[in-house]
Design a protein around this motif. Structure first.
Motif, PDB file in Angstrom:
ATOM      1  N   HIS A   1     -26.333  -6.686  -6.659  1.00  0.00           N
ATOM      2  CA  HIS A   1     -25.118  -7.688  -6.852  1.00  0.00           C
ATOM      3  C   HIS A   1     -23.896  -7.914  -5.452  1.00  0.00           C
ATOM      4  CE1 HIS A   1     -23.839 -10.417  -9.901  1.00  0.00           C
ATOM      5  NE2 HIS A   1     -22.812 -10.262  -9.399  1.00  0.00           N
ATOM      6  N   TYR A   2     -23.125  -8.778  -5.714  1.00  0.00           N
ATOM      7  CA  TYR A   2     -21.775  -8.126  -4.198  1.00  0.00           C
ATOM      8  C   TYR A   2     -22.981  -9.011  -3.013  1.00  0.00           C
ATOM      9  CZ  TYR A   2     -19.275  -6.430  -7.766  1.00  0.00           C
ATOM     10  OH  TYR A   2     -18.802  -5.631  -9.398  1.00  0.00           O
ATOM     11  N   GLU A   3     -22.884  -7.915  -2.295  1.00  0.00           N
ATOM     12  CA  GLU A   3     -23.137  -8.250  -0.911  1.00  0.00           C
ATOM     13  C   GLU A   3     -24.616  -7.370  -0.822  1.00  0.00           C
ATOM     14  OE1 GLU A   3     -23.018 -10.672   1.165  1.00  0.00           O
ATOM     15  OE2 GLU A   3     -21.484 -11.012  -0.236  1.00  0.00           O
ATOM     16  N   GLY A   4     -24.934  -7.022  -1.033  1.00  0.00           N
ATOM     17  CA  GLY A   4     -26.296  -5.930  -1.846  1.00  0.00           C
ATOM     18  C   GLY A   4     -25.598  -4.520  -1.749  1.00  0.00           C
ATOM     19  N   VAL A   5     -26.957  -3.656  -1.555  1.00  0.00           N
ATOM     20  CA  VAL A   5     -26.915  -2.047  -1.865  1.00  0.00           C
ATOM     21  C   VAL A   5     -26.423  -1.310  -0.623  1.00  0.00           C
ATOM     22  CG1 VAL A   5     -27.824  -0.398  -2.956  1.00  0.00           C
ATOM     23  CG2 VAL A   5     -27.365  -2.283  -4.004  1.00  0.00           C
ATOM     24  N   ASP A   6     -25.475  -0.397  -0.570  1.00  0.00           N
ATOM     25  CA  ASP A   6     -25.835   0.365   0.792  1.00  0.00           C
ATOM     26  C   ASP A   6     -27.061   0.963   1.048  1.00  0.00           C
ATOM     27  OD1 ASP A   6     -25.146   3.567   1.965  1.00  0.00           O
ATOM     28  OD2 ASP A   6     -23.716   3.265   1.624  1.00  0.00           O
ATOM     29  N   GLN A   7     -27.257   0.917   2.334  1.00  0.00           N
ATOM     30  CA  GLN A   7     -29.118   1.094   2.353  1.00  0.00           C
ATOM     31  C   GLN A   7     -29.369   3.104   2.047  1.00  0.00           C
ATOM     32  OE1 GLN A   7     -30.525  -0.942   4.298  1.00  0.00           O
ATOM     33  NE2 GLN A   7     -32.065   0.430   3.591  1.00  0.00           N
ATOM     34  N   ARG A   8     -28.704   3.506   2.194  1.00  0.00           N
ATOM     35  CA  ARG A   8     -28.769   4.274   1.952  1.00  0.00           C
ATOM     36  C   ARG A   8     -29.242   5.259   1.146  1.00  0.00           C
ATOM     37  NH1 ARG A   8     -22.735   7.043   3.648  1.00  0.00           N
ATOM     38  NH2 ARG A   8     -22.161   5.685   2.737  1.00  0.00           N
ATOM     39  N   VAL A   9     -28.425   4.533  -0.809  1.00  0.00           N
ATOM     40  CA  VAL A   9     -30.025   5.113  -1.438  1.00  0.00           C
ATOM     41  C   VAL A   9     -30.875   4.393  -1.837  1.00  0.00           C
ATOM     42  CG1 VAL A   9     -28.625   3.058  -2.908  1.00  0.00           C
ATOM     43  CG2 VAL A   9     -28.925   5.499  -3.772  1.00  0.00           C
ATOM     44  N   LEU A  10     -30.492   2.958  -1.221  1.00  0.00           N
ATOM     45  CA  LEU A  10     -32.391   3.201  -0.892  1.00  0.00           C
ATOM     46  C   LEU A  10     -33.128   3.151  -0.431  1.00  0.00           C
ATOM     47  CD1 LEU A  10     -31.029  -1.297   0.236  1.00  0.00           C
ATOM     48  CD2 LEU A  10     -31.511  -0.541  -1.765  1.00  0.00           C
ATOM     49  N   ASP A  11     -32.633   3.916   1.253  1.00  0.00           N
ATOM     50  CA  ASP A  11     -33.747   4.816   1.552  1.00  0.00           C
ATOM     51  C   ASP A  11     -34.003   5.950   0.904  1.00  0.00           C
ATOM     52  OD1 ASP A  11     -33.386   2.714   3.358  1.00  0.00           O
ATOM     53  OD2 ASP A  11     -32.118   4.133   4.893  1.00  0.00           O
ATOM     54  N   GLU A  12     -33.109   6.371  -0.123  1.00  0.00           N
ATOM     55  CA  GLU A  12     -33.902   7.540  -0.448  1.00  0.00           C
ATOM     56  C   GLU A  12     -34.566   7.567  -1.795  1.00  0.00           C
ATOM     57  OE1 GLU A  12     -32.174  11.665  -1.966  1.00  0.00           O
ATOM     58  OE2 GLU A  12     -31.873  10.174  -0.059  1.00  0.00           O
ATOM     59  N   ILE A  13     -34.195   6.104  -2.650  1.00  0.00           N
ATOM     60  CA  ILE A  13     -35.273   6.053  -3.729  1.00  0.00           C
ATOM     61  C   ILE A  13     -36.251   4.792  -4.058  1.00  0.00           C
ATOM     62  CG2 ILE A  13     -33.007   7.569  -5.164  1.00  0.00           C
ATOM     63  CD1 ILE A  13     -32.764   4.673  -6.241  1.00  0.00           C
ATOM     64  N   VAL A  14     -35.770   4.209  -3.326  1.00  0.00           N
ATOM     65  CA  VAL A  14     -36.707   2.565  -3.287  1.00  0.00           C
ATOM     66  C   VAL A  14     -37.791   3.427  -3.073  1.00  0.00           C
ATOM     67  CG1 VAL A  14     -36.739   0.373  -2.946  1.00  0.00           C
ATOM     68  CG2 VAL A  14     -34.637   1.023  -3.611  1.00  0.00           C
ATOM     69  N   ASP A  15     -39.229   2.739  -3.049  1.00  0.00           N
ATOM     70  CA  ASP A  15     -40.696   2.414  -3.116  1.00  0.00           C
ATOM     71  C   ASP A  15     -41.088   0.751  -2.468  1.00  0.00           C
ATOM     72  OD1 ASP A  15     -41.280   5.049  -4.017  1.00  0.00           O
ATOM     73  OD2 ASP A  15     -40.759   3.895  -5.965  1.00  0.00           O
ATOM     74  N   GLU A  16     -39.902   0.052  -2.687  1.00  0.00           N
ATOM     75  CA  GLU A  16     -40.368  -1.015  -1.604  1.00  0.00           C
ATOM     76  C   GLU A  16     -39.447  -1.973  -2.994  1.00  0.00           C
ATOM     77  OE1 GLU A  16     -43.530  -3.996  -3.881  1.00  0.00           O
ATOM     78  OE2 GLU A  16     -43.580  -2.055  -6.207  1.00  0.00           O
ATOM     79  N   GLU A  17     -39.618  -2.876  -2.062  1.00  0.00           N
ATOM     80  CA  GLU A  17     -38.511  -4.596  -2.246  1.00  0.00           C
ATOM     81  C   GLU A  17     -39.055  -5.929  -2.353  1.00  0.00           C
ATOM     82  OE1 GLU A  17     -35.653  -4.766   0.889  1.00  0.00           O
ATOM     83  OE2 GLU A  17     -34.958  -2.667   1.201  1.00  0.00           O
ATOM     84  N   ILE A  18     -38.818  -6.016  -3.844  1.00  0.00           N
ATOM     85  CA  ILE A  18     -39.682  -7.164  -3.859  1.00  0.00           C
ATOM     86  C   ILE A  18     -38.482  -8.632  -3.694  1.00  0.00           C
ATOM     87  CG2 ILE A  18     -40.810  -8.796  -6.182  1.00  0.00           C
ATOM     88  CD1 ILE A  18     -41.885  -6.082  -6.320  1.00  0.00           C
ATOM     89  N   SER A  19     -38.982  -9.887  -4.264  1.00  0.00           N
ATOM     90  CA  SER A  19     -38.813 -10.876  -3.270  1.00  0.00           C
ATOM     91  C   SER A  19     -39.061 -12.138  -5.097  1.00  0.00           C
ATOM     92  CB  SER A  19     -38.022 -11.597  -2.052  1.00  0.00           C
ATOM     93  OG  SER A  19     -37.141 -12.729  -2.003  1.00  0.00           O
ATOM     94  N   LEU A  20     -38.133 -12.766  -5.079  1.00  0.00           N
ATOM     95  CA  LEU A  20     -38.754 -13.570  -5.824  1.00  0.00           C
ATOM     96  C   LEU A  20     -38.957 -15.553  -4.517  1.00  0.00           C
ATOM     97  CD1 LEU A  20     -36.695 -14.315  -9.066  1.00  0.00           C
ATOM     98  CD2 LEU A  20     -39.021 -12.830  -8.827  1.00  0.00           C
ATOM     99  N   GLY A  21     -38.575 -15.528  -3.815  1.00  0.00           N
ATOM    100  CA  GLY A  21     -38.233 -16.581  -2.624  1.00  0.00           C
ATOM    101  C   GLY A  21     -37.756 -16.603  -1.698  1.00  0.00           C
TER     102      GLY A  21
END
Length: 257
Positions: free
Chosen positions: A114-134
């Motif tokens: 939400h807002y302008e997004g998420v701190d990249q560090r937690v994305l690097d720590e836990i996220v396996d993939e990013e998905i977009s609707l378009g």
């Protein structure tokens, strides 16, 4: 299958997920879906989850710790490490084939930014993939998370009455679905194709396959090119598909000899 959604707006998600087929599947125990309020995992007494980004810029950025604590709580609750998806306009475009693949997983955790997004560090720590609707930007990841949850959830065993409910739909085999009709047999001088009321099952299946390819040629030629490249059509179908693509004929009777 279990799906956990981490969001700032759990009520928004619940209002959708409690309705229709997904809602019935949840109540029947065919799907486990839980919505978690990220604010519940902040240590700030004001339940703050955002802060100004380093380097300046407009807007606020979601902080690492509340998201990570939410993720950890789910892992501890289930005793598993879920497949983590971050809904993001920078992610890979979502499609039916990816929904089919995700259906095979036992546990998915979807993070809504939400807002302008998420701190990249937690994305690097836990996220396996990013998905977009378009290729567009929404105010948050909730709508995307709901779309992914619906698309994946309806494919799970027992959610729909029969597997044929989704195996004959658009995109499942790379093609668009054939046109469908119901009563009355004539409406505004438009008749249901005679083959559909003929009772001849083989002819009906043949017509449906032909119309599926024709629909794809007219509306999504890119999908038909891909189906040809991947060998999803037999020789006769391929020849007809190539002819349709060459002609780009919009006549609804293009399959008639």
């Amino acid at each position: 299958m279990r799906i956990d959604i981490a969001t700032l707006f759990p009520e928004m998600c619940e209002s959708v997920l409690n309705e229709s087929i997904i809602g019935r599947a949840r109540r029947a125990g065919k799907l486990e879906i839980y919505c978690h309020n990220i604010r519940d995992y902040t240590l700030d007494k004001h339940r703050r989850v955002d802060d100004t980004p380093y380097g300046g810029g407009k807007g606020m950025l979601m902080q690492t710790e509340p998201i990570y604590r939410c993720y950890q709580a789910v892992c501890e609750m289930t005793g598993t490490k879920p497949h983590v998806i971050y809904m993001s306009p920078k992610g890979a475009p979502f499609c039916q084939q990816r929904a089919v693949q995700l259906r095979e997983l036992e546990h998915i955790f979807i993070l809504c930014g939400h807002y302008e997004g998420v701190d990249q560090r937690v994305l690097d720590e836990i996220v396996d993939e990013e998905i977009s609707l378009g290729d567009y930007v929404l105010t948050g990841g909730e709508l995307g998370a709901l779309v992914v949850t619906d698309a994946v959830g309806r494919l799970c065993p027992g959610v729909l009455s029969e597997e044929i409910c989704f195996t004959e739909e658009s995109h499942y085999d790379g093609l668009l679905e054939y046109p469908q009709y119901t009563r009355p047999p004539i409406w505004h001088d438009r008749e249901v194709p005679p083959v559909l009321i003929s009772g001849h099952h083989a002819n009906i299946l043949k017509w449906q396959r032909e119309q599926s390819i024709a629909e794809t040629a007219k509306k999504r030629p890119d999908l038909l090119y891909k189906a040809i490249e991947e060998g999803k059509l037999d020789l006769k179908e391929r020849r007809k598909a190539e002819e349709l693509l060459a002609q780009m004929d919009n006549d609804g009777n293009i399959w008639e000899e």
